[in-house]
Design an enzyme around this catalytic site. Structure first.
Site, PDB file in Angstrom:
ATOM      1  N   HIS A 139     -10.360 -34.005  48.344  1.00 37.90           N
ATOM      2  CA  HIS A 139     -10.345 -35.054  47.329  1.00 37.90           C
ATOM      3  C   HIS A 139     -11.202 -36.259  47.711  1.00 37.90           C
ATOM      4  O   HIS A 139     -11.581 -37.044  46.841  1.00 37.90           O
ATOM      5  CB  HIS A 139      -8.905 -35.503  47.052  1.00 37.90           C
ATOM      6  CG  HIS A 139      -8.173 -34.625  46.093  1.00 37.90           C
ATOM      7  ND1 HIS A 139      -8.354 -34.680  44.726  1.00 37.90           N
ATOM      8  CD2 HIS A 139      -7.246 -33.651  46.302  1.00 37.90           C
ATOM      9  CE1 HIS A 139      -7.578 -33.795  44.132  1.00 37.90           C
ATOM     10  NE2 HIS A 139      -6.896 -33.146  45.067  1.00 37.90           N
ATOM     11  N   GLU A 209      -1.863 -23.826  44.450  1.00 40.24           N
ATOM     12  CA  GLU A 209      -1.651 -24.896  43.469  1.00 40.24           C
ATOM     13  C   GLU A 209      -2.374 -24.548  42.168  1.00 40.24           C
ATOM     14  O   GLU A 209      -3.599 -24.543  42.124  1.00 40.24           O
ATOM     15  CB  GLU A 209      -2.191 -26.233  43.995  1.00 40.24           C
ATOM     16  CG  GLU A 209      -1.506 -26.712  45.262  1.00 40.24           C
ATOM     17  CD  GLU A 209      -2.064 -28.032  45.774  1.00 40.24           C
ATOM     18  OE1 GLU A 209      -1.446 -28.605  46.689  1.00 40.24           O
ATOM     19  OE2 GLU A 209      -3.110 -28.506  45.258  1.00 40.24           O
TER      20      GLU A 209
END
Length: 251
Positions: A139, A209
């Site tokens: 990220h 995820e």
């Protein structure tokens, strides 16, 4: 019923993190862009800022290539489905907080496991914090995004597990193997629509995820069989950085 919901999601290999970390990064220098500017085609809800997480930013920032591919996804989803971005570029301090917090919880819940197993369980849902140029947290690159689906009114749709829920049902392919009634088949079909539309736009998915996708980072390079990643550590532009550039002071 559409083609993307009819196509099963094949089992996704678990990431080999050592191999991923060894992939070279040649950053193309793309700046970060505010995803909220893509409205109304794309919905943006910076969820960690909304939840009051310390250090979380009130905007979702991503590289231009990610920005444009997310718009492609939003415009390609089956009728009645919209794309919501919940998180994108994430400051190091927030990544550190998430990882340490989940690791402590995992250590409490599974006190009988050894350290390597505890860290592997934690890593399935939160990457270890790193701002190192050769292997940054996904990220931090501006290439990783967390996304969900909504209806035409902007209401988030149920996907079979909540966003950021650390349990087996969060694995992307879970309902390919556990769709036994109309409700679980709906979850399966929504995940199929999201997965195939994101993959066709060039993204790669973290298999633990259903919400995490990336483009341009090392994990993306590994799953898409690219020889190198194109995004290293990044950060949004600031007024101070602009003054430095205009005065020829560098970074």
């Amino acid at each position: 019923m559409t083609d993307s919901t009819l196509r099963p999601i094949a089992d996704i290999a678990d990431p080999q993190w050592e191999a991923i970390a060894a992939i070279p990064i040649v950053d193309d220098g793309m700046p970060l862009h505010a995803l909220s500017l893509a409205a109304p085609a794309l919905r943006v809800h910076p969820i960690y800022h909304a939840l009051g997480v310390s250090g979380a930013v009130p905007e979702c920032w991503a590289r231009e290539a990610v920005y444009r591919r997310l718009l492609m996804v939003a415009r390609s989803l089956p009728e009645g489905l919209g794309l919501v971005v919940l998180d994108a570029w994430r400051p190091y301090v927030v990544q550190r907080h998430f990882y340490d917090t989940l690791l402590r919880m995992v250590e409490t819940r599974y006190a009988d496991l050894d350290e390597s197993d505890l860290r592997a369980m934690t890593r399935a849902f939160v990457s270890p914090p790193s701002d190192q140029p050769e292997c940054p947290s996904p990220h931090l690159t501006g290439g990783a995004v967390d996304v969900a689906l909504c209806d035409d009114d902007g209401m988030l749709l149920e996907m079979g597990s909540a966003f950021d829920e650390a349990r087996p049902a969060s694995h992307t392919v879970h309902f390919e193997h556990h769709a036994h009634d109309a409700t679980t088949r709906t979850y399966r079909d929504r995940r199929r629509a999201l997965y195939h539309t994101m993959w066709d736009a060039g993204f790669a998915n973290l298999p633990s995820e259903w919400w995490h996708y990336s483009y341009g980072d090392q994990m993306w390079a590994w799953y898409r069989r690219e020889s190198r990643a194109v995004f290293g550590p990044s950060s949004p532009d600031t007024l101070e950085k602009r003054w430095q550039r205009s005065l020829g002071l560098g970074d």
